[in-house]
Design a protein around this motif. Structure first.
Motif, PDB file in Angstrom:
ATOM      1  N   LEU A  15       0.833  -1.311   0.127  1.00  0.00           N
ATOM      2  CA  LEU A  15       0.007  -0.088  -0.029  1.00  0.00           C
ATOM      3  C   LEU A  15       0.905   1.071   0.036  1.00  0.00           C
ATOM      4  O   LEU A  15       0.618   2.220  -0.967  1.00  0.00           O
ATOM      5  CB  LEU A  15      -0.834   0.051   1.000  1.00  0.00           C
ATOM      6  CG  LEU A  15      -2.033   1.160   1.072  1.00  0.00           C
ATOM      7  CD1 LEU A  15      -2.745   1.069   0.237  1.00  0.00           C
ATOM      8  CD2 LEU A  15      -2.791   1.033   2.429  1.00  0.00           C
ATOM      9  N   HIS A  18       2.596   1.908  -3.370  1.00  0.00           N
ATOM     10  CA  HIS A  18       1.403   2.312  -4.327  1.00  0.00           C
ATOM     11  C   HIS A  18       1.455   3.708  -4.139  1.00  0.00           C
ATOM     12  O   HIS A  18       1.465   4.321  -5.102  1.00  0.00           O
ATOM     13  CB  HIS A  18       0.307   1.563  -4.155  1.00  0.00           C
ATOM     14  CG  HIS A  18      -0.745   1.950  -5.135  1.00  0.00           C
ATOM     15  ND1 HIS A  18      -0.715   2.180  -6.447  1.00  0.00           N
ATOM     16  CD2 HIS A  18      -2.211   2.503  -4.939  1.00  0.00           C
ATOM     17  CE1 HIS A  18      -1.847   2.545  -7.038  1.00  0.00           C
ATOM     18  NE2 HIS A  18      -2.792   2.846  -6.110  1.00  0.00           N
ATOM     19  N   VAL A  19       1.029   4.207  -2.700  1.00  0.00           N
ATOM     20  CA  VAL A  19       0.977   5.648  -2.935  1.00  0.00           C
ATOM     21  C   VAL A  19       2.343   6.575  -3.151  1.00  0.00           C
ATOM     22  O   VAL A  19       2.098   7.445  -3.766  1.00  0.00           O
ATOM     23  CB  VAL A  19       0.375   5.979  -1.341  1.00  0.00           C
ATOM     24  CG1 VAL A  19       0.128   7.372  -0.957  1.00  0.00           C
ATOM     25  CG2 VAL A  19      -0.815   5.041  -0.878  1.00  0.00           C
ATOM     26  N   ARG A  23       2.508   9.241  -5.937  1.00  0.00           N
ATOM     27  CA  ARG A  23       3.117  10.645  -5.603  1.00  0.00           C
ATOM     28  C   ARG A  23       4.430  11.004  -6.248  1.00  0.00           C
ATOM     29  O   ARG A  23       5.063  11.784  -5.731  1.00  0.00           O
ATOM     30  CB  ARG A  23       3.135  11.076  -4.271  1.00  0.00           C
ATOM     31  CG  ARG A  23       1.821  11.149  -3.562  1.00  0.00           C
ATOM     32  CD  ARG A  23       1.647  11.860  -2.287  1.00  0.00           C
ATOM     33  NE  ARG A  23       0.387  11.647  -1.510  1.00  0.00           N
ATOM     34  CZ  ARG A  23       0.364  11.464  -0.416  1.00  0.00           C
ATOM     35  NH1 ARG A  23       1.254  11.343   0.623  1.00  0.00           N
ATOM     36  NH2 ARG A  23      -0.920  11.356   0.069  1.00  0.00           N
ATOM     37  N   LEU A  62       1.394   7.329   5.352  1.00  0.00           N
ATOM     38  CA  LEU A  62       0.800   7.610   3.714  1.00  0.00           C
ATOM     39  C   LEU A  62       0.824   9.125   3.477  1.00  0.00           C
ATOM     40  O   LEU A  62       1.103   9.785   2.646  1.00  0.00           O
ATOM     41  CB  LEU A  62      -0.623   6.932   3.713  1.00  0.00           C
ATOM     42  CG  LEU A  62      -0.691   5.429   3.683  1.00  0.00           C
ATOM     43  CD1 LEU A  62      -1.937   5.206   3.332  1.00  0.00           C
ATOM     44  CD2 LEU A  62       0.287   4.948   2.561  1.00  0.00           C
TER      45      LEU A  62
ATOM     46  N   ARG B  21      -0.188   8.033 -13.297  1.00  0.00           N
ATOM     47  CA  ARG B  21      -0.928   7.658 -11.913  1.00  0.00           C
ATOM     48  C   ARG B  21      -1.964   6.535 -12.236  1.00  0.00           C
ATOM     49  O   ARG B  21      -2.228   5.720 -11.638  1.00  0.00           O
ATOM     50  CB  ARG B  21      -1.689   8.939 -11.243  1.00  0.00           C
ATOM     51  CG  ARG B  21      -0.554   9.544 -10.456  1.00  0.00           C
ATOM     52  CD  ARG B  21      -1.544  10.633  -9.387  1.00  0.00           C
ATOM     53  NE  ARG B  21      -2.078  11.762 -10.292  1.00  0.00           N
ATOM     54  CZ  ARG B  21      -1.635  12.858 -10.646  1.00  0.00           C
ATOM     55  NH1 ARG B  21      -0.175  12.838 -10.584  1.00  0.00           N
ATOM     56  NH2 ARG B  21      -2.133  13.548 -11.290  1.00  0.00           N
ATOM     57  N   HIS B  24      -0.257   3.443 -12.900  1.00  0.00           N
ATOM     58  CA  HIS B  24       0.172   2.890 -11.530  1.00  0.00           C
ATOM     59  C   HIS B  24      -0.927   2.171 -10.720  1.00  0.00           C
ATOM     60  O   HIS B  24      -0.691   1.218 -10.261  1.00  0.00           O
ATOM     61  CB  HIS B  24       0.775   3.883 -10.651  1.00  0.00           C
ATOM     62  CG  HIS B  24       2.059   4.310 -11.060  1.00  0.00           C
ATOM     63  ND1 HIS B  24       3.113   3.643 -11.465  1.00  0.00           N
ATOM     64  CD2 HIS B  24       2.719   5.513 -11.151  1.00  0.00           C
ATOM     65  CE1 HIS B  24       4.388   4.342 -11.953  1.00  0.00           C
ATOM     66  NE2 HIS B  24       4.036   5.589 -11.528  1.00  0.00           N
ATOM     67  N   TYR B  28      -1.751  -1.641  -9.835  1.00  0.00           N
ATOM     68  CA  TYR B  28      -1.855  -2.109  -8.444  1.00  0.00           C
ATOM     69  C   TYR B  28      -3.161  -2.792  -8.285  1.00  0.00           C
ATOM     70  O   TYR B  28      -3.185  -4.018  -7.622  1.00  0.00           O
ATOM     71  CB  TYR B  28      -2.087  -0.914  -7.747  1.00  0.00           C
ATOM     72  CG  TYR B  28      -2.707  -0.895  -6.219  1.00  0.00           C
ATOM     73  CD1 TYR B  28      -1.903  -1.231  -4.923  1.00  0.00           C
ATOM     74  CD2 TYR B  28      -3.844  -0.657  -5.845  1.00  0.00           C
ATOM     75  CE1 TYR B  28      -2.183  -1.455  -3.933  1.00  0.00           C
ATOM     76  CE2 TYR B  28      -4.355  -0.726  -4.365  1.00  0.00           C
ATOM     77  CZ  TYR B  28      -3.458  -1.124  -3.551  1.00  0.00           C
ATOM     78  OH  TYR B  28      -3.997  -1.252  -2.320  1.00  0.00           O
ATOM     79  N   TYR B  93      -7.604   6.024  -1.512  1.00  0.00           N
ATOM     80  CA  TYR B  93      -6.816   6.089  -2.636  1.00  0.00           C
ATOM     81  C   TYR B  93      -7.039   7.737  -2.894  1.00  0.00           C
ATOM     82  O   TYR B  93      -6.217   8.235  -3.416  1.00  0.00           O
ATOM     83  CB  TYR B  93      -7.340   5.497  -3.871  1.00  0.00           C
ATOM     84  CG  TYR B  93      -7.398   3.849  -3.707  1.00  0.00           C
ATOM     85  CD1 TYR B  93      -6.044   3.293  -3.386  1.00  0.00           C
ATOM     86  CD2 TYR B  93      -8.408   2.803  -3.395  1.00  0.00           C
ATOM     87  CE1 TYR B  93      -5.825   2.041  -2.960  1.00  0.00           C
ATOM     88  CE2 TYR B  93      -8.234   1.565  -3.056  1.00  0.00           C
ATOM     89  CZ  TYR B  93      -7.077   1.065  -2.949  1.00  0.00           C
ATOM     90  OH  TYR B  93      -6.847  -0.114  -2.694  1.00  0.00           O
ATOM     91  N   THR B  96      -4.772  10.172  -1.152  1.00  0.00           N
ATOM     92  CA  THR B  96      -3.474  10.008  -1.451  1.00  0.00           C
ATOM     93  C   THR B  96      -2.986  10.367  -2.728  1.00  0.00           C
ATOM     94  O   THR B  96      -1.858   9.724  -3.261  1.00  0.00           O
ATOM     95  CB  THR B  96      -2.973   8.493  -1.035  1.00  0.00           C
ATOM     96  OG1 THR B  96      -3.877   7.668  -1.554  1.00  0.00           O
ATOM     97  CG2 THR B  96      -3.239   8.209   0.549  1.00  0.00           C
ATOM     98  N   GLY B  97      -3.687  11.125  -3.380  1.00  0.00           N
ATOM     99  CA  GLY B  97      -3.081  11.570  -4.701  1.00  0.00           C
ATOM    100  C   GLY B  97      -3.903  11.148  -5.986  1.00  0.00           C
ATOM    101  O   GLY B  97      -3.667  11.715  -7.052  1.00  0.00           O
TER     102      GLY B  97
END
Lengths: 221, 266
Positions: A15, A18-19, A23, A62, B21, B24, B28, B93, B96-97
């Motif tokens: 996780l 992934h974050v 970013r 996160l 993104r 990505h 995921y 999600y 977080t961007g």
């Protein structure tokens, strides 16, 4: 950081990675952030095996990816047991000191807030009712507060201060005293210290009864 | 002029970041959610490869069966975002961007478009290796009169149709069960009920009504049933009709579900 996030059932590392990718943060930062938030040894655990306190740590991890200048935390201690709440507050304090990050906390749990906040905005029924530096608000509204007095003769000073009417409690600590006094007593202590005791180095606000302050403010409005 | 160029460069960078993104997130979610689909894909690609060597005709006629299993799995996968909304996982999600649009596009591309491509590849790669002329072969001895190439095109578009339907219905109702039910209704329930009712109410027009409903609900069956006539309900080749209807429906549904996802409350 959302108030009650429900994390997907994956390993923490998956996780966070992934974050980090979302970013555009290099993956080496994962270990650094995990260390900062105290979740390093849980990185290969599944999220569902974490306690609420550690889930909040994960949320902070996160949020910290990418080294933000501001952290906006919505009820960071909600639904936590007392021990976890204390841990999270301590963690926020450490992050503020170590990273120099500005933290904005929205919360209803005022006693904990006073441990980390230095600037407060009170909102009641959607209206801002007071805002400003915590120290000046406490002094202005004369709420019960705890001050730290640095002195090299704590016992002597404690025996004198405890005699004052507005002083509720005095505790001797390593480098001075912790004095709890009612709002009206603050000025009295200051006056006393200025006039009677020459060796006092500083008078620093440690905490205040924000609940009492909020009640006063809400009552006014 | 300079500010125009600066704006253009900035918007290009921003869209580049957005595309990154999206991919990505596709990477995921596919790693987490599509395991069952991957297992099925691997098993079926082995079966298809072997069957193309031994009995190409049987392999082609198996395509509709494979298609329905695959379409059901893709539709189930396409409803996963609804599950993430009801559980609250989506908040993680979006906090977080990832934007809503990126989240939607990731599921549209990863959950539906990518899986459709896999479906096409499972059949086309072994067929190309064994004998490319199979694409033009019709498994008429097994009750179908449509060339395999056409079946694959219709099947791929129909998988997209069911997947996007599931996403659109899910966005409106916020219920995974409703999304799955809508896909099964299109696949079988509506054509069956309409056929049954029209044969009782108006036996003379039953065939036309059923074919018309089939054209909008289950195009692979429509193309299969109508293939012996070569003329569809709109007077065109049934395969062409199916492809046109699917392209129109897919475009409309993608736009509709995109709008619905942008407004969805989380």
């Amino acid at each position: 950081m959302p108030e009650k996030p429900v994390y997907p059932h994956v390993k923490l590392r998956v996780l966070i990675r992934h974050v980090a990718r979302l970013r555009n943060v290099p993956s080496r930062d994962i270990e650094r952030i995990a260390k900062l938030t105290g979740i390093t040894r849980y990185l290969d655990f599944n999220v569902k095996s974490l306690s609420r306190g550690y889930l909040q740590r994960l949320g902070l991890a996160l949020a910290l990816l990418g080294d933000p200048e501001i952290l906006l935390l919505d009820e960071p201690t909600a639904n936590l047991d007392p021990l976890s709440r204390k841990e999270i507050i301590e963690l926020i304090k450490d992050l503020m000191q170590d990273l120099g990050v500005t933290v904005i906390i929205a919360t209803h749990i005022l006693p904990e807030l006073q441990q980390v906040a230095n600037y407060i905005v009170f909102i009641n029924k959607g209206q801002v009712i007071e805002y400003g530096d915590l120290n000046s608000i406490v002094t202005r509204y004369r709420v019960t507060a705890t001050f730290k007095i640095r002195t090299d003769k704590p016992r002597k000073l404690a025996s004198k201060l405890i005699m004052l009417e507005k002083v509720k409690a005095v505790e001797i600590i390593r480098d001075g005293l912790l004095v709890k006094a009612t709002g009206e007593g603050v000025e009295e202590i200051k006056l006393y210290l200025e006039e009677a005791i020459g060796e006092v180095a500083s008078l620093e606000l440690i905490s205040s009864e924000l609940g009492e302050l909020y009640e006063k403010l809400a009552g006014i409005n | 002029m300079n500010s125009y160029r600066a704006n253009w460069v900035s918007s290009m960078r921003s869209s580049q970041g957005s595309i990154k993104r999206i991919f990505h997130h596709i990477d995921y979610i596919m790693g987490l959610q599509a395991r069952l689909l991957y297992i099925f894909t691997i098993i079926f690609s082995v079966i298809v490869s072997y069957a193309f060597y031994t009995s190409p005709g049987l392999t082609i006629s198996m395509l509709p069966l494979f298609f329905f299993i695959y379409a059901a799995m893709v539709s189930a996968l396409a409803t996963e975002p609804i599950d993430e909304i009801s559980k609250g996982t989506i908040q993680v999600y979006l906090a977080t961007g990832l934007t809503r649009e990126e989240y939607y596009k990731a599921w549209l591309l990863g959950g539906i478009a990518f899986q459709t491509l896999v479906f096409v590849l499972i059949y086309t790669v072994p067929a190309f290796i064994v004998n490319p002329s199979i694409f033009f072969a019709t498994p008429s001895s097994y009750g179908l009169n449509v060339p395999m190439g056409n079946l694959i095109v219709i099947g791929a578009l129909q998988i997209t149709y069911y997947g996007v339907t599931a996403m659109a219905v899910g966005a409106i109702t916020k219920k995974r069960s409703m999304a799955v039910l809508s896909v099964f209704s299109l696949m079988a329930i509506i054509p069956f009920l309409v056929g049954l009712i029209s044969s009782i109410v108006s036996p003379h027009s039953a065939e036309y009504v059923t074919s018309l409903v089939m054209l909008f609900c289950n195009q692979l069956f429509y193309a299969g049933i109508m293939s012996y006539r070569n003329i569809g309900v709109f007077g065109l080749n049934p395969v062409i009709e199916s492809i046109i209807v699917l392209l129109v429906l897919n475009t409309a549904l993608i736009l509709f579900s995109y709008m619905a996802w942008r407004r969805i409350e989380i």
